[in-house]
Write a protein that holds these residues in place. Structure first.
Motif: not given
Lengths: 349, 349
Positions: A46-63
């Motif tokens: 889940v990415a949030s882009h700006s002119k100078v870079g990106v901030i991302e969230l990477m979620p997952t689950s095995d239950g």
């Protein structure tokens, strides 16, 4: 109370165990989780882009457990004396929804990327591989080198970076760890006669670190640096000659080397090979390519392993980050109760 | 170092300022950010569902700051003595990608929900409104009551909960704060003659807290409790008679009361009313409904306000959660350097 693994904590956990043994343990968790592939929630970053870079969230689950990683990518940061990439992550309990552990993940990501590369190479490189070229000698390179020595027995490294100072740093850091190190003055020189090529360069651009004439038969290519749209390292012809293995195809088609290929170009899934359900390399002359971009399940494995190490060593702090009124319906009552101990953050060591 | 606002820190920040003034300040930030609506990255929550609950991430950014909230929803938790909802959040700097502040958000979410409800009611309720029914007297109710008193001058409260103990708790907590409180034995009794109805019940089900015959002309309805698929509080007929205002239509159509209506049923966007670009209520006889589900921009406002309060008061700790080697390319060097101070977490007070 939520466990907190600070930068100092993780450095001490790794030093305490030895990086070699830490990487061995981490690799076994990565392998184990690849074998449980179908259990995981899999979504693109889940990415949030700006002119100078990106901030991302990477979620997952095995239950059973849930993890996410926060990670930024700001290439301009290095010039300002800051990290291009910083990361932290969280492990939570799916049954209660409560956070269990918050951890720094800049160091942990370098470790998990190296462990994953080695896990892939174990099933893809030619048996008996002994030598590796490393093109790009930056922040990730020591971790990659040590993981390949530990998990595959790679002892001969041929090193190249456009900045000779980076190669000097890498050689200094690997000194005394049982490698035969050769500094090279070009990518061509580095790849001469090796069994494996690791490309781990940092520029955000479509670069051509490896051209077709540099890649002989039977090689395994561990391509780490191409990991976002517009950032690739290999010439397209190299891809077309290789049997390509990826983590999670929908993400790799956007971020990996294969962004240069058609959306339906056939690729192979690493988890199937690790589980023994699909073939890795077909013969000793084939070129295999691990097009690595880093997937959330690897961070899950890393946080799960780190949690076990933190509990085993006691090397963590605790955070008072979950409000817990005696009567769950009386959250407001917390505001009218006497003030608790001032030092909300306690040292868990 | 990243600022950390613990549970104790936020309780002290709110006590120190007084909850009334804190809510006033927070409401002004919420209003300000609704007026800058088009600047924000807006995406639906990123949810991970299990049999017993959900864990969600709610990110947003205005191009200068980035925030996300981690929040779980586990209705069964209360029976096990745990919170149904716990939350924490992060404020980061978009220019560097570095985290600035990590904070507890269970208490902060209750505050921001109340502030947002009052901000909406200010532009939607009939001028001169003085009385409010509150159906559902649980964890959110005190915050709602105090926000409506501060921002709208609501002093007369008529309270109802299926559990009289919840109403007793609410009356006890609001005692001495300048309210006229009436405990009622039914929803019908509670709504008699009021200007505003707040529904804030907790069960995850399609309940009917308000039926059509309970809702007279000119009312404003502040519907808080219907906030996920399968959880609503109002009879569909109430919706059909109301002018409906929402935060972010794509999210509210999934989570709000309007999940009972067709996907293209016309709704109004709150930010346009706050900015003076759209009309709130059309006349004194109209029923207005704020179908609140809670949106990421409100958490953004809350984290921005809390950061300013934490800096102003010094009521925060600090966390060593970003690895910062002197040479950004020498992450590995951290592992071979002497161990830093043991107490990685310092008290910032």
């Amino acid at each position: 109370m939520v466990k907190f693994v600070s930068v100092d904590n993780i450095l001490e956990i790794v030093r305490d165990q030895g990086i070699e043994e830490f990487l061995q343990g981490l690799a076994s968790y990565v392998e184990e989780d690849f074998k449980r592939w179908e259990l995981f929630d899999k979504i693109p970053r889940v990415a949030s882009h700006s002119k100078v870079g990106v901030i991302e969230l990477m979620p997952t689950s095995d239950g059973e457990h849930y993890t996410f990683k926060y990670v930024n990518g700001h290439p301009k940061n290095t010039k300002e004396g800051l990290q291009t990439v910083t990361a932290f992550g969280l492990l939570a309990d799916v049954y209660t929804g409560y956070p269990l552990m918050l951890s720094e993940m800049t160091v942990l990501t370098a470790l998990r990327t190296a462990a994953t590369s080695a896990v892939a190479a174990k099933v893809l490189a030619r048996p008996g591989s002994k030598s590796m070229a490393m093109i790009g000698n930056g922040a990730q390179s020591e971790f990659q080198a040590i993981a390949f020595k530990e998990l595959l027995g790679i002892t001969d490294l041929r090193l190249y970076d456009i900045d000779p100072k980076a190669t000097e740093k890498l050689m200094r850091n690997l000194n005394g760890r049982g490698f035969n190190l050769t500094a090279c003055t070009s990518g061509e020189e580095a790849v001469a006669g090796v069994d494996i090529i690791t490309t781990v360069t940092a520029d955000k651009q479509n670069a051509t670190i490896l051209t077709d004439n540099m890649v002989g038969s039977g090689l395994h290519i561990n391509a780490i640096g191409g990991d976002c749209p517009g950032k690739t390292e290999l010439h397209k012809d190299v891809l077309l000659r290789s049997k390509i293995f990826v983590e999670y195809p929908p993400q790799t088609r956007i971020e990996g080397e294969i962004q240069q290929l058609d959306d339906d170009y056939p690729v192979n899934e690493l988890w199937q090979v690790i589980r023994g359900e699909a073939k890795g390399r077909d013969d000793d002359r084939q070129i295999t390519l691990f097009d690595s971009v880093g997937f959330a399940t690897e961070d899950f494995s890393a946080l799960r392993y780190l949690h076990d190490r933190a509990v085993a060593t006691g090397l963590y702090d605790t955070l008072d980050m979950v409000a817990d009124p005696t009567d769950p319906r009386d959250l407001f009552g917390l505001l009218t109760k006497p003030v608790g101990p001032k030092l909300a953050v306690e040292n868990g060591i």
